[in-house]
Design a protein around this motif. Structure first.
Motif, PDB file in Angstrom:
ATOM      1  N   GLU A  47       0.777  -1.235   0.000  1.00 21.64           N
ATOM      2  CA  GLU A  47       0.000   0.000   0.000  1.00 21.64           C
ATOM      3  C   GLU A  47       0.810   1.287   0.000  1.00 21.64           C
ATOM      4  O   GLU A  47       0.327   2.323  -0.439  1.00 21.64           O
ATOM      5  CB  GLU A  47      -0.957  -0.014   1.195  1.00 21.64           C
ATOM      6  CG  GLU A  47      -2.395  -0.034   0.730  1.00 21.64           C
ATOM      7  CD  GLU A  47      -3.329  -0.516   1.802  1.00 21.64           C
ATOM      8  OE1 GLU A  47      -3.664  -1.718   1.758  1.00 21.64           O
ATOM      9  OE2 GLU A  47      -3.712   0.278   2.668  1.00 21.64           O
ATOM     10  N   ASP A 111      -6.695  -0.432  -5.807  1.00 23.26           N
ATOM     11  CA  ASP A 111      -6.276  -1.554  -4.967  1.00 23.26           C
ATOM     12  C   ASP A 111      -7.214  -2.732  -5.236  1.00 23.26           C
ATOM     13  O   ASP A 111      -8.380  -2.527  -5.563  1.00 23.26           O
ATOM     14  CB  ASP A 111      -6.343  -1.131  -3.493  1.00 23.26           C
ATOM     15  CG  ASP A 111      -5.418  -1.973  -2.631  1.00 23.26           C
ATOM     16  OD1 ASP A 111      -4.762  -2.882  -3.176  1.00 23.26           O
ATOM     17  OD2 ASP A 111      -5.352  -1.716  -1.408  1.00 23.26           O
ATOM     18  N   ARG A 230       1.926  -7.911   7.956  1.00 24.56           N
ATOM     19  CA  ARG A 230       0.729  -7.640   8.748  1.00 24.56           C
ATOM     20  C   ARG A 230       0.612  -8.643   9.894  1.00 24.56           C
ATOM     21  O   ARG A 230       0.315  -8.286  11.026  1.00 24.56           O
ATOM     22  CB  ARG A 230      -0.521  -7.709   7.865  1.00 24.56           C
ATOM     23  CG  ARG A 230      -1.797  -7.401   8.655  1.00 24.56           C
ATOM     24  CD  ARG A 230      -3.052  -7.445   7.817  1.00 24.56           C
ATOM     25  NE  ARG A 230      -3.089  -6.421   6.805  1.00 24.56           N
ATOM     26  CZ  ARG A 230      -3.122  -6.654   5.503  1.00 24.56           C
ATOM     27  NH1 ARG A 230      -3.126  -7.898   5.056  1.00 24.56           N
ATOM     28  NH2 ARG A 230      -3.168  -5.670   4.646  1.00 24.56           N
TER      29      ARG A 230
HETATM   30 MG   LIG Z   1      -3.547  -3.607   0.684  1.00 25.35          MG
END
Ligand SMILES: [Mg+2]
Ligand SMILES: Nc1ncnc2c1ncn2[C@@H]1O[C@H](COP(=O)(O)OP(=O)(O)OP(=O)(O)O)[C@@H](O)[C@H]1O
Length: 406
Positions: A47, A111, A230
């Motif tokens: 991102e 995205d 993440r």
């Molecule tokens: Mg993403």
């Protein structure tokens, strides 16, 4: 900006050559108007790249719009992107500008681009090729000058094989491919990321940072990290919040790293192995994980329904505060069951399943429970599925799928 300056400015941690290379490509391509397709597994850190590109480009003083193509319902995505004319569909009370109009001279980040419906893909291809587009309900051709950056965590080649993504659009988007490597391929960054996250969470929760023993650090480095950065961030947060002793050893760490025993086992030891005992035990364990995984997915769906209703302050909703508490406890018990199964791999599926539900006074399965909620909500809206989906906080697509499953 140099690669190091970009890392500082965007708070990017890591020194692996693959990461540096990705940043360097982003930096160089910024000066052009070429389309960039960013690919990489979920949680790898995609991102930030469109922002690096936009901020390093001549367009930086104009709009940057990030659109999550997977989150916009199929019925409204064309209007969101390209705008619509007044009266072009029920509810279109005014003319509305789309993102491609608003972001003229700027950058649009698409995205989850693999989620775009085919009809929208046709419109997008036209903008990419000619800069031309048409508002929904209009026939007037408009022009825009937008730089497009797209990202996806799905295998685009497979989508194209299945006919769900246009090949011509793919090649047009993928003028410059930017591949973000999975965490397991840049192991040297794991300790750095862990230290940054543990220090961030120490600040956030006003506690001393957690530290790792040598074995625990080794465990982090060799873990598979399916959810990439993440997941590492989440695990660090969980441990930071839960563990009183701030020095974490491998034994304390183990329960926070689910599935490790399966996904990181060398192929030799997987269920198809030659040895009689070990493979059997593992296949059953794998099965157990599958069931738990399904249960957990249901939980997440149900939770989003419950929280959606609670946020809207729906007192007349079919979910009472008591049921919400049950959900919390159920979630907790599931987590415990997962941990138990890592320690006792031969526990039986039915047993775990039944016990968790019984302990919580639930005789129905989660599936039944969820269907009941959906059915009641649809009834409440006199069969209007659109309104029911809105109230439940799920997309119409999901609602239709769930009803169809009945
Ligand atoms: Mg993403
Ligand atoms: N190099 C990095 N340094 C520090 N934090 C990072 C780094 N890369 C990613 N993160 C953090 O990891 C999390 C996941 O990153 P991000 O949201 O960019 O993933 P993604 O690749 O877009 O995943 P998905 O495909 O699931 O959308 C974010 O909280 C992000 O801030």
């Amino acid at each position: 900006m140099t690669v190091q300056e970009i890392k500082n400015r965007f708070r990017i941690i890591g020194n692996s050559p693959q990461l540096d290379r990705a940043i360097d490509i982003a930096r160089q391509v910024a000066a052009t108007d070429l389309s960039v397709l960013i690919t990489g597994e979920s949680g790898t850190g995609k991102e930030v790249f469109p922002q690096i590109i936009h901020q390093s480009s001549a367009r930086k003083h104009n709009h940057y719009i990030a659109v999550n193509c997977g989150a916009i319902p199929e019925g409204t995505i064309d209007s969101e992107l390209f705008g619509h004319e007044k009266g072009s569909f029920t509810g279109a009370h005014d003319t509305r500008k789309g993102y491609f109009e608003v972001a003229d001279e700027g950058t649009i980040f698409l995205d989850e681009v693999g989620e775009l419906p085919l009809s929208t893909q046709v419109r997008l291809l036209r903008v990419l090729e000619t800069g031309e587009y048409i508002r929904v309900g209009s026939s007037k051709v408009l022009k825009t000058n937008v730089r497009i950056i797209a990202a996806t965590n799905v295998n685009m080649l497979q989508l194209m094989e299945k006919g769900r993504f246009r090949e011509d659009l793919y090649y047009r988007l993928n003028t410059v491919p930017l591949v973000i490597p999975p965490l397991r391929e840049r192991k040297e960054d794991i300790p750095l990321l862990f230290r940054r996250f543990s220090s961030d969470f120490a600040d956030k929760y006003h506690m001393p940072p957690i530290k790792l023993t040598r074995d625990a650090e080794q465990m982090l480095i060799t873990y598979y990290w399916k959810g990439n950065i993440r997941q590492l961030k989440n695990v660090t947060e969980q441990i930071s919040v839960i563990e009183k002793n701030r020095e974490i050893d491998a034994k304390t760490m183990a329960p926070y790293l689910p599935d490790n025993s399966i996904s990181t086992l060398p192929a030799l030891f997987r269920p198809s192995g030659a040895d009689g005992n070990v493979p059997n035990e593992l296949s059953e364990k794998e099965l157990l994980y599958k069931v738990l995984f399904e249960l957990r997915k249901d939980m997440i769906d149900m939770k989003s329904i419950v929280y959606g209703l609670l946020e809207k302050g729906e007192s007349a909703s079919p979910i009472s505060a008591g049921n919400t508490r049950i959900l919390h406890k159920l979630d907790n018990d599931l987590h415990k069951a997962e941990t138990t199964m890592q320690i006792h791999p031969t526990t039986h599926v039915e047993e775990v399943h039944e016990n968790v539900l019984k302990d919580n006074g639930i005789s129905q399965t989660l599936d039944e429970k969820e269907r009941e909620i959906i059915r009641k909500t649809v009834e409440k809206h006199q069969g209007n599925k659109k309104a029911a989906a809105k109230e439940l906080g799920i997309s119409e697509r999901t609602l239709f799928r769930k009803i169809k499953d009945e």
